[in-house]
Write a protein that holds these residues in place. Structure first.
Motif: not given
Ligand SMILES: [Mg+2]
Ligand SMILES: Nc1ncnc2c1ncn2[C@@H]1O[C@H](COP(=O)(O)OP(=O)(O)OP(=O)(O)O)[C@@H](O)[C@H]1O
Length: 504
Positions: A9, A16, A246
């Motif tokens: 991510d 992440r 996202d």
């Molecule tokens: Mg985000």
């Protein structure tokens, strides 16, 4: 088959890596923040090299914490901050300029120039978006026009463009050593260059912007094997098999797969996505038309989106620029030192206003101030701003779809804040629902990758993974809700027309 999927991510504030099992539960997480670079008012940049270095490191963190190796990972999915533009030299792998972030407003003169002929809705029918600084297209133009030598190199075919999904994919699959230069339909739909119907780059729009097609990544579906991780990666030979921007990833992670389903994510900004199925719906109320997802060869799913630029980042601003507290969660205790907002309304039009207003001429305003107002009221007004902005976007979704949403599925960092979630339910007048796995963004990317390699077999299997964690129900008196909404809307009007020719 290996037992896990790893999702990367690549977000606005951090990168992440999260490892999921078949039930969609988190096994381990690696996370690193990157620098937010503000060279001038309105400019927001990231160092793309730092982003890639962090990405590699968080992959190592996630694998190490769970004591896993590449042999345990069936596939990798990528999700990302969307409109942030990276331009790099394909021969050296080095970016020619910092990544220009989605919040950046420096390209307003380029927007104005393009809008001079046909207005801001000039390309809206084809691409679903108004001309705005938000989208990546004008950011590429800025780099070509302002970085010495960039235009010539681009014309010679030496420069590549990508949003950060593409940047991560290219590097992960080898970079200068055969890296794959591709993106998925959801990210491509945020450039201003992709035709919603053909899912191909539009030559006329590219010509109007002056962007060479050779810079652009190949547009792929959101769920297919794009390539495998390079031998220099800890994930060597693992297929990279899912990409979703996202917000679309969070929608997918919330299992909102069908027309009429939706979610609202509370992160740096807020983004409400409403799935319209295989139908392209053009908004009459300030929403964007965008891709929801496309699984391999199957038909694409479309969505309406209400994008709000500043929500969680207003809490960061109170923390970093005013020093009101030292970590974001502390805003809740400060807000609870007071009963209500004390008459203060905070409209965080730091990047102008996005949905549903689309007013680049707006700037932030804190109004209704008296000697009575203290920092607790300001903290509360900042939290309430998130809820009011969401209410206005939800009104637009309801108006466009003709059916009122009966509850709102939520996710993102701010939903840990109970005071905000209760106020949100109060201001919406419908329940707000949080799932057990709140990391829906990474989960959605994992789902897309896992579906492509047969780790999961169907959307129904994923739907069964969704579980409710908590629910907030409205308790505010409707007359009080209407009064506060009226004041909020009045506060919004105070931000309009601030930017004159001589105001930055
Ligand atoms: Mg985000
Ligand atoms: N308890 C809290 N109350 C209010 N805001 C919070 C709280 N905890 C975190 N935040 C805000 O939530 C945001 C972080 O949420 P999240 O990690 O979902 O963001 P994000 O947008 O996904 O980040 P990225 O942009 O890197 O993807 C920050 O802007 C932070 O200020």
């Amino acid at each position: 088959m290996a037992d896990y999927i790893l999702a990367i991510d690549q977000g606005t504030t951090s990168s992440r890596a999260i490892i999921f099992d078949k039930a969609g539960s988190i096994i381990s997480t690696g996370q690193l923040e990157h620098e937010q670079i503000f060279p001038q008012a309105g400019w927001v940049e990231h160092n793309a090299t730092q982003i890639w270095d962090n990405t590699r490191e968080v992959i190592g963190q996630a694998l190490g914490k769970a004591n896993l190796t590449r042999h345990d990972i069936a596939a990798v999915g990528i999700t990302n901050q969307r409109e942030t533009a990276v331009v790099w030299d394909k021969n050296t792998g080095r970016p020619v300029y910092n990544a220009i972030v989605w919040q950046d407003t420096r390209t307003q003169p380029i927007v104005d120039r393009l809008a001079a002929d046909g207005g801001v809705e000039r390309f809206k029918q084809q691409v679903g978006l108004p001309l705005a600084t938000y989208f990546s297209g004008t950011k590429i133009v800025w780099i070509l026009e302002n970085v010495p030598g960039a235009r010539e190199k681009a014309e010679a075919g030496d420069l590549l463009f990508g949003t950060t999904d593409t940047w991560v994919l290219w590097n992960l699959t080898g970079g200068v050593d055969g890296g794959v230069h591709a993106t998925d339909v959801t990210n491509a739909s945020r450039t201003m260059f992709m035709d919603l119907e053909t899912l191909a780059w539009d030559d006329d729009i590219l010509a109007a912007f002056g962007v060479p097609k050779s810079m652009l990544p190949e547009i792929k579906s959101s769920s297919e094997v794009y390539g495998t991780a390079h031998s220099s990666s800890l994930l060597r030979e693992v297929p990279v098999a899912g990409i979703l921007g996202d917000q679309q990833a969070a929608t997918f992670g919330q299992a909102a797969f069908d027309a009429g389903e939706s979610k609202n994510t509370y992160g740096t900004g807020n983004f409400l996505i409403f799935n319209t199925g295989e139908e392209i719906v053009h908004s009459k109320n300030g929403l964007l038309t965008t891709l929801g997802y496309k699984l391999g060869d199957a038909a694409p799913h479309y969505a309406l989106e209400g994008s709000i630029a500043v929500t969680g980042s207003l809490i960061q601003w109170l923390r970093d620029n005013l020093g009101l507290f030292s970590s974001a969660p502390e805003v809740e205790a400060l807000a609870k030192t007071v009963e209500d907002n004390g008459g203060a309304y905070f409209v965080p039009a730091f990047s102008g206003l996005f949905a549903p207003y689309w007013r680049p001429d707006a700037r932030g305003a804190l109004v209704g101030l008296t000697r009575f107002v203290n920092k607790g009221h300001i903290a509360r007004a900042a939290l309430e701003a998130t809820a009011f902005q969401t209410r206005e976007v939800l009104d637009a979704v309801n108006a466009d779809s003709g059916v009122d949403l009966t509850e709102l599925k939520v996710d993102g960092g701010m939903i840990a804040n109970n005071t905000l979630m209760q106020f949100q339910a109060d201001i919406l007048g419908v329940p707000v629902v949080r799932p057990v796995v709140a990391e829906t963004t990474a989960l959605g990317a994992a789902y897309a990758a896992g579906l492509a390699v047969g780790f999961w077999s169907s959307l129904d299997e994923l739907r069964a993974n969704w579980q409710e964690d908590s629910r907030w129900v409205p308790s505010m008196d409707p007359a009080e809700r209407d009064r506060q909404l009226r004041l909020w809307k009045k506060a919004v009007t105070k931000t309009f027309d601030w930017v004159d020719a001589d105001v930055k």
